[in-house]
Design a protein around this motif. Structure first.
Motif, mmCIF file in Angstrom:
data_model
loop_
_atom_site.group_PDB
_atom_site.id
_atom_site.type_symbol
_atom_site.label_atom_id
_atom_site.label_comp_id
_atom_site.label_asym_id
_atom_site.label_seq_id
_atom_site.Cartn_x
_atom_site.Cartn_y
_atom_site.Cartn_z
ATOM 1 N N ASP A 95 74.822 -0.677 47.429
ATOM 2 C CA ASP A 95 73.928 0.486 47.290
ATOM 3 C C ASP A 95 72.812 0.499 48.318
ATOM 4 O O ASP A 95 72.339 1.569 48.701
ATOM 5 C CB ASP A 95 73.318 0.520 45.886
ATOM 6 N N GLN A 96 72.366 -0.659 48.771
ATOM 7 C CA GLN A 96 71.243 -0.737 49.713
ATOM 8 C C GLN A 96 71.683 -1.045 51.152
ATOM 9 O O GLN A 96 70.856 -1.401 51.988
ATOM 10 C CB GLN A 96 70.244 -1.803 49.232
ATOM 11 N N PRO A 98 72.572 -1.021 54.991
ATOM 12 C CA PRO A 98 71.903 -0.301 56.073
ATOM 13 C C PRO A 98 72.717 0.912 56.557
ATOM 14 O O PRO A 98 73.939 0.831 56.712
ATOM 15 C CB PRO A 98 71.764 -1.333 57.195
ATOM 16 N N GLN A 99 72.015 1.994 56.788
ATOM 17 C CA GLN A 99 72.615 3.270 57.178
ATOM 18 C C GLN A 99 73.581 3.177 58.365
ATOM 19 O O GLN A 99 74.656 3.764 58.308
ATOM 20 C CB GLN A 99 71.516 4.299 57.468
ATOM 21 N N PRO A 100 73.246 2.471 59.434
ATOM 22 C CA PRO A 100 74.150 2.501 60.595
ATOM 23 C C PRO A 100 75.582 2.035 60.284
ATOM 24 O O PRO A 100 76.510 2.404 60.995
ATOM 25 C CB PRO A 100 73.498 1.556 61.596
ATOM 26 N N LYS A 102 77.146 2.452 57.198
ATOM 27 C CA LYS A 102 77.742 3.145 56.051
ATOM 28 C C LYS A 102 78.971 3.974 56.417
ATOM 29 O O LYS A 102 79.768 4.293 55.541
ATOM 30 C CB LYS A 102 76.700 3.998 55.336
ATOM 31 N N ASN A 103 79.138 4.323 57.657
ATOM 32 C CA ASN A 103 80.319 5.086 58.077
ATOM 33 C C ASN A 103 81.479 4.185 58.473
ATOM 34 O O ASN A 103 82.573 4.678 58.743
ATOM 35 C CB ASN A 103 79.970 6.032 59.224
ATOM 36 N N SER A 104 81.242 2.911 58.517
ATOM 37 C CA SER A 104 82.294 1.959 58.883
ATOM 38 C C SER A 104 83.424 1.991 57.857
ATOM 39 O O SER A 104 83.188 2.019 56.650
ATOM 40 C CB SER A 104 81.697 0.550 58.937
ATOM 41 N N GLN A 108 83.286 1.252 53.900
ATOM 42 C CA GLN A 108 83.885 2.221 52.981
ATOM 43 C C GLN A 108 84.885 1.550 52.026
ATOM 44 O O GLN A 108 85.014 1.960 50.879
ATOM 45 C CB GLN A 108 84.564 3.363 53.756
#
Length: 187
Positions: A95-96, A98-100, A102-104, A108
Motif C-alpha cells: 500500500d505504501q 513508492p510511486q515510481p 507502481k507501474n512496474s 503489479q
C-alpha cells in the motif's frame, strides 16, 4: 531474510505434503448416520488423522502469512527503508510502495496477489490466530449442519480441498519470487 524465506518454504512443503498424506484418512462427515424420528442425522467422530490434518492446515495459514510478511520485509528494506519496523507487513508495504515503481509489472504482480489471494489467506489466518482453531471451526460447522446432508457435503469438500489449496499457495509463493528479484533489479 532470504535464508528465512528458504526455511519457511521448506516448512510449507513439509506441511503441505503432510496434508496430502493424511487426506485419505480423514473422517467424512457423511460416513455415519442415524435415524431419529424418521430424520437422518450424521454423526462425526474425529480421529487423530482429522486432528493432524486440521492442525497442519492451521499451521500452513500461519506459515504462508509469515512467508508474505518476509517478502514485505525484503521489499521494505529495498524500497521503504524509513518505514517503521513495527509497521512492516506485506499489505502495508504494498500500500505504501513508492510511486515510481507502481507501474512496474513486477509490482503489479504483488498488488494483484494482495488484492486477490492474500485477502482470503490472511482472513483465515486472523480467524485461527485470534478466534478459533480451524479444527474448532469445522467441528462447530458440523454441529450446526449435522442434519443437513447437502451442506455437510459442501463442508466435507471444503475440508478435503485444503490440501490442494495449500499446494496452490505453495506454487504462488514460488512464482512470487521472480517478480521480487526483478522488482529489486529495477531499483
Amino acid at each position: 531474510m532470504f535464508n528465512n524465506l528458504g526455511r519457511i518454504s521448506q516448512d510449507t512443503r513439509f506441511y503441505s505434503t503432510h496434508l496430502l498424506i493424511l487426506k485419505p484418512y480423514i473422517t467424512d462427515f457423511l460416513s455415519d448416520s442415524t435415524l431419529i424420528n424418521g430424520k437422518k442425522y450424521f454423526r462425526y467422530f474425529p480421529t487423530i488423522y482429522d486432528k493432524q490434518y486440521l492442525l497442519s492446515a492451521g499451521i500452513l495459514f500461519e506459515l504462508f502469512y509469515n512467508y508474505w510478511d518476509q517478502i514485505g520485509d525484503v521489499l521494505a528494506e529495498v524500497f521503504l527503508p524509513t518505514l517503521q519496523k513495527n509497521n512492516i507487513y506485506f499489505s502495508t508495504v504494498i500500500d505504501q510502495f513508492p510511486q515510481p515503481f507502481k507501474n512496474s509489472k513486477n509490482f503489479q504482480w504483488f498488488l494483484d496477489f494482495k488484492n486477490k489471494e492474500y485477502q482470503g489467506l490472511n482472513k483465515m489466518r486472523k480467524n485461527i490466530v485470534h478466534y478459533n482453531s480451524i479444527e474448532t471451526d469445522y467441528f462447530e460447522n458440523y454441529q450446526d449442519l449435522f442434519g443437513n446432508e447437502a451442506e455437510l457435503k459442501k463442508l466435507q469438500s471444503e475440508k478435503e480441498d485444503l490440501a490442494e489449496y495449500f499446494i496452490k499457495q505453495h506454487t504462488i509463493a514460488i512464482n512470487g519470487f521472480e517478480p521480487l528479484i526483478n522488482l529489486m533489479d529495477e531499483k
